[in-house]
Design a protein around this motif. Structure first.
Motif, PDB file in Angstrom:
ATOM      1  N   ASP A 155       8.216  -0.306   6.250  1.00  0.00           N
ATOM      2  CA  ASP A 155       8.145  -1.554   5.267  1.00  0.00           C
ATOM      3  C   ASP A 155       7.421  -1.674   4.231  1.00  0.00           C
ATOM      4  N   ILE A 156       7.532  -2.515   3.349  1.00  0.00           N
ATOM      5  CA  ILE A 156       6.673  -2.949   2.390  1.00  0.00           C
ATOM      6  C   ILE A 156       6.756  -4.242   2.061  1.00  0.00           C
ATOM      7  N   ASN A 157       5.852  -4.991   1.335  1.00  0.00           N
ATOM      8  CA  ASN A 157       6.019  -6.348   1.058  1.00  0.00           C
ATOM      9  C   ASN A 157       5.171  -6.503  -0.351  1.00  0.00           C
ATOM     10  N   ASN A 158       5.531  -7.791  -0.904  1.00  0.00           N
ATOM     11  CA  ASN A 158       4.913  -8.147  -2.201  1.00  0.00           C
ATOM     12  C   ASN A 158       4.847  -9.510  -2.404  1.00  0.00           C
ATOM     13  N   LYS A 159       3.764  -9.888  -2.808  1.00  0.00           N
ATOM     14  CA  LYS A 159       3.394 -11.265  -3.059  1.00  0.00           C
ATOM     15  C   LYS A 159       3.104 -11.558  -4.681  1.00  0.00           C
ATOM     16  N   ALA A 160       3.730 -12.555  -5.185  1.00  0.00           N
ATOM     17  CA  ALA A 160       3.540 -12.778  -6.691  1.00  0.00           C
ATOM     18  C   ALA A 160       3.391 -14.311  -7.085  1.00  0.00           C
ATOM     19  N   ILE A 161       2.675 -14.539  -8.353  1.00  0.00           N
ATOM     20  CA  ILE A 161       2.371 -15.801  -8.965  1.00  0.00           C
ATOM     21  C   ILE A 161       2.793 -15.499 -10.410  1.00  0.00           C
ATOM     22  N   PHE A 162       3.453 -16.424 -11.107  1.00  0.00           N
ATOM     23  CA  PHE A 162       3.667 -16.488 -12.414  1.00  0.00           C
ATOM     24  C   PHE A 162       3.642 -17.504 -13.288  1.00  0.00           C
ATOM     25  N   ALA A 163       3.603 -17.411 -14.414  1.00  0.00           N
ATOM     26  CA  ALA A 163       3.650 -18.622 -15.302  1.00  0.00           C
ATOM     27  C   ALA A 163       3.909 -18.131 -16.740  1.00  0.00           C
ATOM     28  N   GLU A 164       4.973 -18.899 -17.473  1.00  0.00           N
ATOM     29  CA  GLU A 164       5.343 -18.376 -18.714  1.00  0.00           C
ATOM     30  C   GLU A 164       5.324 -19.817 -19.643  1.00  0.00           C
TER      31      GLU A 164
ATOM     32  N   LYS B  60      12.915 -29.686 -13.964  1.00  0.00           N
ATOM     33  CA  LYS B  60      13.325 -29.396 -12.868  1.00  0.00           C
ATOM     34  C   LYS B  60      12.767 -28.185 -12.018  1.00  0.00           C
ATOM     35  N   GLY B  61      12.997 -28.091 -10.973  1.00  0.00           N
ATOM     36  CA  GLY B  61      12.463 -26.720  -9.981  1.00  0.00           C
ATOM     37  C   GLY B  61      13.385 -26.513  -8.844  1.00  0.00           C
ATOM     38  N   TYR B  62      13.138 -25.472  -7.981  1.00  0.00           N
ATOM     39  CA  TYR B  62      13.912 -24.948  -6.992  1.00  0.00           C
ATOM     40  C   TYR B  62      12.784 -24.178  -6.160  1.00  0.00           C
ATOM     41  N   VAL B  63      13.288 -24.237  -4.735  1.00  0.00           N
ATOM     42  CA  VAL B  63      12.727 -23.452  -3.912  1.00  0.00           C
ATOM     43  C   VAL B  63      13.872 -22.793  -3.065  1.00  0.00           C
ATOM     44  N   GLN B  64      13.679 -21.461  -2.765  1.00  0.00           N
ATOM     45  CA  GLN B  64      14.773 -20.556  -2.258  1.00  0.00           C
ATOM     46  C   GLN B  64      14.141 -19.632  -1.002  1.00  0.00           C
ATOM     47  N   VAL B  65      14.857 -19.651   0.072  1.00  0.00           N
ATOM     48  CA  VAL B  65      14.760 -18.718   1.096  1.00  0.00           C
ATOM     49  C   VAL B  65      15.724 -17.836   1.208  1.00  0.00           C
ATOM     50  N   TYR B  66      15.903 -16.613   1.556  1.00  0.00           N
ATOM     51  CA  TYR B  66      16.788 -15.816   1.649  1.00  0.00           C
ATOM     52  C   TYR B  66      16.695 -14.344   2.476  1.00  0.00           C
ATOM     53  N   LYS B  67      17.839 -13.822   3.057  1.00  0.00           N
ATOM     54  CA  LYS B  67      17.895 -12.792   3.694  1.00  0.00           C
ATOM     55  C   LYS B  67      18.999 -11.741   3.188  1.00  0.00           C
ATOM     56  N   ASN B  68      18.476 -10.685   2.771  1.00  0.00           N
ATOM     57  CA  ASN B  68      19.604  -9.677   2.674  1.00  0.00           C
ATOM     58  C   ASN B  68      19.432  -8.482   3.712  1.00  0.00           C
ATOM     59  N   TYR B  69      20.549  -8.080   4.253  1.00  0.00           N
ATOM     60  CA  TYR B  69      20.897  -7.405   5.185  1.00  0.00           C
ATOM     61  C   TYR B  69      22.021  -6.005   5.042  1.00  0.00           C
TER      62      TYR B  69
ATOM     63  N   GLN C  40      10.328 -22.251  -8.352  1.00  0.00           N
ATOM     64  CA  GLN C  40       9.906 -22.446  -9.615  1.00  0.00           C
ATOM     65  C   GLN C  40       9.672 -23.782  -9.797  1.00  0.00           C
ATOM     66  N   GLN C  41       8.986 -24.245 -10.836  1.00  0.00           N
ATOM     67  CA  GLN C  41       8.968 -25.805 -11.378  1.00  0.00           C
ATOM     68  C   GLN C  41       8.569 -25.557 -12.909  1.00  0.00           C
ATOM     69  N   ASN C  42       9.448 -26.471 -13.619  1.00  0.00           N
ATOM     70  CA  ASN C  42       9.131 -26.448 -14.991  1.00  0.00           C
ATOM     71  C   ASN C  42       8.323 -27.719 -15.482  1.00  0.00           C
ATOM     72  N   PHE C  43       7.385 -27.601 -16.344  1.00  0.00           N
ATOM     73  CA  PHE C  43       6.629 -28.677 -16.883  1.00  0.00           C
ATOM     74  C   PHE C  43       6.868 -28.879 -18.382  1.00  0.00           C
TER      75      PHE C  43
ATOM     76  N   LEU D  37       6.406 -18.794  -7.768  1.00  0.00           N
ATOM     77  CA  LEU D  37       5.584 -17.968  -6.718  1.00  0.00           C
ATOM     78  C   LEU D  37       6.983 -17.203  -6.031  1.00  0.00           C
ATOM     79  N   GLU D  38       6.573 -15.724  -5.531  1.00  0.00           N
ATOM     80  CA  GLU D  38       7.679 -15.190  -4.910  1.00  0.00           C
ATOM     81  C   GLU D  38       6.954 -14.234  -3.598  1.00  0.00           C
ATOM     82  N   TYR D  39       7.778 -14.049  -2.842  1.00  0.00           N
ATOM     83  CA  TYR D  39       7.255 -13.278  -1.396  1.00  0.00           C
ATOM     84  C   TYR D  39       8.613 -12.465  -1.114  1.00  0.00           C
ATOM     85  N   TYR D  40       8.434 -11.101  -0.809  1.00  0.00           N
ATOM     86  CA  TYR D  40       9.554 -10.746  -0.028  1.00  0.00           C
ATOM     87  C   TYR D  40       8.864  -9.420   0.721  1.00  0.00           C
ATOM     88  N   LYS D  41       9.886  -9.155   1.964  1.00  0.00           N
ATOM     89  CA  LYS D  41       9.461  -7.976   2.778  1.00  0.00           C
ATOM     90  C   LYS D  41      10.621  -7.285   2.845  1.00  0.00           C
ATOM     91  N   THR D  42      10.410  -5.913   2.768  1.00  0.00           N
ATOM     92  CA  THR D  42      11.849  -5.134   3.088  1.00  0.00           C
ATOM     93  C   THR D  42      11.326  -4.430   4.322  1.00  0.00           C
TER      94      THR D  42
END
Length: 494
Positions: free
Chosen positions: A219-228, A151-160, A186-189, A201-206
């Protein structure tokens, strides 16, 4: 700690809360009303349901307000904390639709309107400061292969958030907005019955717009990729190995690995050992807070990120069908830990602590006497030492010994809960008392399948305590918790 999937800033660990779908709850409406001490009022209504086409809906609204509360002061007398009342409103909407055989699209919306006093002044109680916070958070999510191992998912969001702190003292006034936009996937294999991988992967900008504190937008932002990877390399052994790569707009790139080994002795017992690196970038407040005046507070745009590692060793066992025991010890060593310190005069400043070491242990016991009566008990020990350039010294705001115990009784009509909490070893340089003991009691009576009555009592011992350290010059706690209080109400579902 040091989670590859959820971010390395969670040094102590992660709690991942996933709200149920409307289709999982069923079609019903629940209303609740309660009242209690200090003119407290609580109202709530929730509606949930689904249809045959896979559409699910949850809508809930809450209203809570309370007047000024009483606490036990340094002289042992109950005292009203002026300007401590609040009036909060919240709304949550969750809508999801099944797409095809095993996919789903959903949208979540949350609104919070919090309005109340800010009674904790710089030199004592009794300020007339107040606050108003408005939060609007929205997220759009798509899940695929929900019931599959892949299974997997993709999500976009905005917090104000819009926060307005009002005060007759100009230097304590603040009116700002804080907004974060982000995307995560995220994606499971599933490679075999004993080997699976999660990657994402993740990206956010505050962005913060605060003329009073930051003299404008920051403002600051961060990009990330990960695997476990989770690999059962032997019948009773599992190895979890994760790697995360972050690229921060201010601090550049960082790799943070995590490794954990689990040994399973039988169906009821296991031990584990984990190690992870930590990378925690300063927040916008840490970097850009700017509040001049009689009692100035400043961030530091030259702060360094926190870096270090965390070890955890623990185990779980089931002594019999009714008794479970868990134990763990942890140790962390963090360089350039971020802290806010008071200079002993008027100024509070964000700083990097040269080094911070934390160690501790947790013990817990759960026991079922029978189908109706159960109990739990736990002990937590924590020690924090910081080196601010003069050698290591204990952090006196830490609660070193925490004891918890409780009983729960349930039958067809009644539910009773009793929870006891005790703390010992507090520093009297930060707390009024070195120890305290609180007792909470809950009772619920089921009138029928649709209706129930409840009463909850909090701090029945009327203990003098605070969750956060800090004393005024007169020895009074800066952040005293409420004394003995009660809430009584009813809930109806149809």
């Amino acid at each position: 700690g040091g989670s590859a999937l959820y971010g390395t800033d969670a040094v102590g660990g992660v709690i991942n809360v996933i709200m149920k779908k409307g289709s999982e709850i069923g079609n019903h409406v629940t209303v609740k009303a309660a009242g209690g001490s200090w003119n407290a009022e609580q109202y709530a209504i929730s509606v949930s349901g689904s249809n045959d086409s896979g559409l699910g809906l949850i809508v809930s609204a809450t209203k809570e307000r309370r007047g000024e509360y009483k606490f036990k002061n340094a002289n042992g007398k109950s005292q009203m904390l002026k300007n401590s009342g609040y009036d909060d409103t919240g709304v949550i909407v969750k809508l999801d639709q099944k797409v095809g055989e095993d996919n789903r699209i959903g949208v979540n919306f949350e609104h919070i309107n919090a309005d109340g006093g800010s009674p904790f002044g710089f030199s004592g109680f009794g300020t007339t400061d107040s606050h108003k916070r408005i939060s609007n958070n929205v997220a759009l999510r798509y899940d695929w292969n929900e019931s599959s191992d892949e299974k997997g998912y993709v999500q976009v969001y905005k917090n104000y958030q819009h926060a307005h702190f009002r005060s007759p003292v100009a230097s304590r006034q603040s009116n700002f907005t804080d907004s974060t936009i982000g995307i995560e996937a995220q994606q499971n294999f599933k490679f075999s019955d004993t080997d699976e991988l999660t990657a994402g992967l993740e990206y956010y900008k505050t962005t913060v717009d605060n003329n009073a504190l930051y003299t404008g937008k920051r403002d600051i932002n961060n990009k990330a990729i990960f695997a476990e990877n989770r690999w059962e390399f032997a019948p009773t052994w599992q190895l979890n190995a994760g790697l995360r790569y972050d690229h921060h707009s201010k601090y550049g790139s960082e790799f943070t690995p995590k490794v954990a080994v689990n040994k399973k002795f039988d169906e009821n017992s296991n031990v584990y050992l984990s190690w992870g690196r930590v990378f925690n970038a300063p927040t916008t407040d840490d970097l850009f807070w700017y509040q001049p005046g009689m009692y100035p507070t400043y961030g530091d745009p030259n702060l360094k990120p926190e870096k270090g590692y965390v070890w955890t060793f623990g185990g779980n066992t089931k002594l019999n069908d009714k008794t479970d025991i868990s134990a763990s010890v942890f140790y962390s060593d963090i360089k350039d830990a971020i802290d806010w310190v008071w200079d002993g005069g008027t100024t509070t400043q964000a700083i990097n602590v040269n080094k911070e070491k934390r160690r501790g242990l947790e013990l817990s016991l759960n026991h079922d006497f029978d189908d109706n009566l159960s109990a739990y008990a736990s002990y937590t020990y924590v020690q924090v030492k910081q080196d601010k350039g003069y050698g290591f010294a204990k952090d006196l705001t830490t609660k070193p010994n925490i004891y918890r115990a409780g009983l729960k009784y349930k039958n067809a009509d009644w539910l009773f809960t009793l929870n006891a909490n005790a703390v010992t070893g507090q520093s009297e340089k930060q707390f009024v008392d070195s120890s305290y003991f609180t007792l909470d009691l809950g009772a619920q009576y089921k009138i029928n399948d649709n209706a129930k009555l409840f009463i909850n009592g909090y701090n029945l011992t009327n203990a003098r305590y605070a969750e956060f350290g800090g004393l005024y010059k007169n020895g009074e706690a800066k952040y005293p918790m409420a004394g003995c209080s009660f809430i009584i109400g009813a809930e109806y579902t149809f």
